[in-house]
Design a protein around this motif. Structure first.
Motif, PDB file in Angstrom:
ATOM      1  N   GLN A   1       1.305  -1.179   0.263  1.00  0.00           N
ATOM      2  CA  GLN A   1      -0.054   0.030   0.576  1.00  0.00           C
ATOM      3  C   GLN A   1       0.723   1.311  -0.337  1.00  0.00           C
ATOM      4  O   GLN A   1       0.609   2.642  -0.326  1.00  0.00           O
ATOM      5  CB  GLN A   1      -1.475   0.301   1.057  1.00  0.00           C
ATOM      6  N   ALA A   2       2.397   1.096   1.098  1.00  0.00           N
ATOM      7  CA  ALA A   2       2.494   2.260   0.998  1.00  0.00           C
ATOM      8  C   ALA A   2       3.243   2.640  -0.203  1.00  0.00           C
ATOM      9  O   ALA A   2       3.459   4.087  -1.145  1.00  0.00           O
ATOM     10  CB  ALA A   2       3.782   1.782   2.127  1.00  0.00           C
ATOM     11  N   VAL A   3       4.093   1.445  -1.447  1.00  0.00           N
ATOM     12  CA  VAL A   3       4.339   1.918  -2.696  1.00  0.00           C
ATOM     13  C   VAL A   3       3.117   2.210  -3.544  1.00  0.00           C
ATOM     14  O   VAL A   3       3.270   3.183  -4.722  1.00  0.00           O
ATOM     15  CB  VAL A   3       5.204   0.186  -3.318  1.00  0.00           C
ATOM     16  N   GLN A   4       2.280   1.781  -3.562  1.00  0.00           N
ATOM     17  CA  GLN A   4       1.036   2.528  -3.953  1.00  0.00           C
ATOM     18  C   GLN A   4       0.966   3.620  -4.061  1.00  0.00           C
ATOM     19  O   GLN A   4       0.652   4.200  -5.111  1.00  0.00           O
ATOM     20  CB  GLN A   4      -0.345   1.907  -4.016  1.00  0.00           C
ATOM     21  N   ASP A   5       1.034   4.384  -2.126  1.00  0.00           N
ATOM     22  CA  ASP A   5       0.790   5.418  -2.325  1.00  0.00           C
ATOM     23  C   ASP A   5       1.960   6.354  -2.808  1.00  0.00           C
ATOM     24  O   ASP A   5       1.411   7.454  -3.751  1.00  0.00           O
ATOM     25  CB  ASP A   5       0.629   5.853  -0.761  1.00  0.00           C
ATOM     26  N   PHE A   6       2.666   6.215  -2.989  1.00  0.00           N
ATOM     27  CA  PHE A   6       3.710   6.713  -3.474  1.00  0.00           C
ATOM     28  C   PHE A   6       4.180   6.708  -4.650  1.00  0.00           C
ATOM     29  O   PHE A   6       4.113   7.772  -5.959  1.00  0.00           O
ATOM     30  CB  PHE A   6       5.496   5.792  -3.078  1.00  0.00           C
TER      31      PHE A   6
ATOM     32  N   MET B   1      17.940   9.984 -10.327  1.00  0.00           N
ATOM     33  CA  MET B   1      18.352  10.766  -9.175  1.00  0.00           C
ATOM     34  C   MET B   1      20.013  11.098 -10.117  1.00  0.00           C
ATOM     35  O   MET B   1      20.611  10.225 -10.738  1.00  0.00           O
ATOM     36  CB  MET B   1      18.331   9.631  -8.116  1.00  0.00           C
ATOM     37  N   GLN B   2      20.598  11.911  -9.458  1.00  0.00           N
ATOM     38  CA  GLN B   2      22.434  12.281  -9.947  1.00  0.00           C
ATOM     39  C   GLN B   2      22.802  11.073  -8.652  1.00  0.00           C
ATOM     40  O   GLN B   2      22.107  12.385  -7.459  1.00  0.00           O
ATOM     41  CB  GLN B   2      21.884  14.006  -9.914  1.00  0.00           C
ATOM     42  N   PHE B   3      23.935  11.347  -8.829  1.00  0.00           N
ATOM     43  CA  PHE B   3      24.466  10.612  -7.581  1.00  0.00           C
ATOM     44  C   PHE B   3      25.584  11.093  -7.532  1.00  0.00           C
ATOM     45  O   PHE B   3      26.752  10.964  -8.228  1.00  0.00           O
ATOM     46  CB  PHE B   3      24.964   9.744  -7.513  1.00  0.00           C
ATOM     47  N   ARG B   4      26.065  12.108  -7.119  1.00  0.00           N
ATOM     48  CA  ARG B   4      27.589  13.123  -6.585  1.00  0.00           C
ATOM     49  C   ARG B   4      27.751  13.202  -5.340  1.00  0.00           C
ATOM     50  O   ARG B   4      27.685  12.790  -4.406  1.00  0.00           O
ATOM     51  CB  ARG B   4      27.542  14.466  -7.077  1.00  0.00           C
ATOM     52  N   GLY B   5      29.314  12.129  -5.566  1.00  0.00           N
ATOM     53  CA  GLY B   5      29.847  13.108  -4.424  1.00  0.00           C
ATOM     54  C   GLY B   5      30.503  11.555  -3.252  1.00  0.00           C
ATOM     55  O   GLY B   5      29.287  10.803  -3.319  1.00  0.00           O
TER      56      GLY B   5
ATOM     57  N   SER C   1      16.599  13.285  -4.018  1.00  0.00           N
ATOM     58  CA  SER C   1      16.486  12.479  -2.996  1.00  0.00           C
ATOM     59  C   SER C   1      14.871  12.810  -2.290  1.00  0.00           C
ATOM     60  O   SER C   1      14.863  12.598  -1.012  1.00  0.00           O
ATOM     61  CB  SER C   1      17.853  13.769  -1.798  1.00  0.00           C
ATOM     62  N   ASN C   2      14.412  14.249  -2.632  1.00  0.00           N
ATOM     63  CA  ASN C   2      13.352  14.624  -1.953  1.00  0.00           C
ATOM     64  C   ASN C   2      12.046  13.666  -2.219  1.00  0.00           C
ATOM     65  O   ASN C   2      11.560  13.522  -1.590  1.00  0.00           O
ATOM     66  CB  ASN C   2      12.723  16.132  -2.449  1.00  0.00           C
ATOM     67  N   GLU C   3      12.468  12.753  -3.616  1.00  0.00           N
ATOM     68  CA  GLU C   3      11.479  11.625  -4.158  1.00  0.00           C
ATOM     69  C   GLU C   3      12.202  10.759  -3.282  1.00  0.00           C
ATOM     70  O   GLU C   3      10.776   9.341  -2.501  1.00  0.00           O
ATOM     71  CB  GLU C   3      11.612  11.545  -5.273  1.00  0.00           C
ATOM     72  N   LEU C   4      13.309  10.546  -2.420  1.00  0.00           N
ATOM     73  CA  LEU C   4      12.847   9.217  -1.972  1.00  0.00           C
ATOM     74  C   LEU C   4      12.433   9.533  -0.370  1.00  0.00           C
ATOM     75  O   LEU C   4      12.368   8.333   0.281  1.00  0.00           O
ATOM     76  CB  LEU C   4      14.662   8.821  -1.284  1.00  0.00           C
ATOM     77  N   ARG C   5      13.006  11.281  -0.056  1.00  0.00           N
ATOM     78  CA  ARG C   5      12.078  11.075   0.810  1.00  0.00           C
ATOM     79  C   ARG C   5      10.107  11.413   1.589  1.00  0.00           C
ATOM     80  O   ARG C   5      10.045  10.780   2.285  1.00  0.00           O
ATOM     81  CB  ARG C   5      12.292  12.841   2.012  1.00  0.00           C
ATOM     82  N   LEU C   6       9.981  11.461  -0.255  1.00  0.00           N
ATOM     83  CA  LEU C   6       8.569  10.981  -0.177  1.00  0.00           C
ATOM     84  C   LEU C   6       8.059   9.484   0.038  1.00  0.00           C
ATOM     85  O   LEU C   6       6.846   9.296   0.519  1.00  0.00           O
ATOM     86  CB  LEU C   6       8.043  10.964  -1.285  1.00  0.00           C
ATOM     87  N   LEU C   7       8.945   8.583  -0.647  1.00  0.00           N
ATOM     88  CA  LEU C   7       9.277   7.329  -0.365  1.00  0.00           C
ATOM     89  C   LEU C   7       8.703   6.932   0.587  1.00  0.00           C
ATOM     90  O   LEU C   7       8.296   6.311   1.530  1.00  0.00           O
ATOM     91  CB  LEU C   7      10.130   6.193  -1.360  1.00  0.00           C
ATOM     92  N   ARG C   8       9.909   7.412   1.557  1.00  0.00           N
ATOM     93  CA  ARG C   8       9.793   7.008   3.203  1.00  0.00           C
ATOM     94  C   ARG C   8       8.087   8.187   3.383  1.00  0.00           C
ATOM     95  O   ARG C   8       8.520   7.476   4.659  1.00  0.00           O
ATOM     96  CB  ARG C   8      11.056   7.771   3.914  1.00  0.00           C
TER      97      ARG C   8
END
Length: 135
Positions: free
Chosen positions: A23-28, A38-42, A59-66
């Protein structure tokens, strides 16, 4: 890999927890119009145990998933800290292997690892204990 949340469920709660994670994944997915880019830097490190690549875009999208995970299964989340990153290397304190020195990690502070789209999520069991399942 990226760890979005560490969960613990008692054996009798596993089916409900798994249902709620779906349900959480569907919500996301409903809150996103496309796969997050996603851009990976540093490079950075946590407590001299983990070397990671920072996420400079997405990172904001990953925070939304969390947040979605917290909404549906927050009671099972074992650690409320969350820093979006990609783990590259982990060394246990008892290991003979050591992390690269701070100077080496700092040298790659702005290294560009590239872009990637978040295309799938996997739920993995880290270990099964006598009292439940660590997800």
């Amino acid at each position: 890999h990226m760890t979005v949340a560490c969960l613990f469920s008692k054996t009798e709660d596993e089916e409900q927890i798994l249902h709620n994670i779906c349900q959480a994944v569907q919500d996301f997915k409903c809150k996103r119009s496309s796969n997050p880019l996603m851009q990976f830097r540093g490079l950075g490190h946590f407590d001299d145990q983990v070397v990671f690549a920072s996420i400079s875009q997405g990172s904001n999208e990953l925070r939304l998933l969390r947040e979605c995970i917290n909404k549906w299964v927050g009671h099972a989340v074992t650690d409320n800290r969350f820093t979006p990153h990609v783990s590259l290397m982990r060394v246990k304190r008892s290991s003979e292997f050591k992390l690269p020195s701070k100077e080496i990690v700092d040298k790659f502070h702005n290294f560009d690892f590239g872009l990637s789209a978040l295309l799938r999520l996997e739920l993995v069991s880290m270990r099964k204990s006598e009292n439940g399942l660590n997800l």
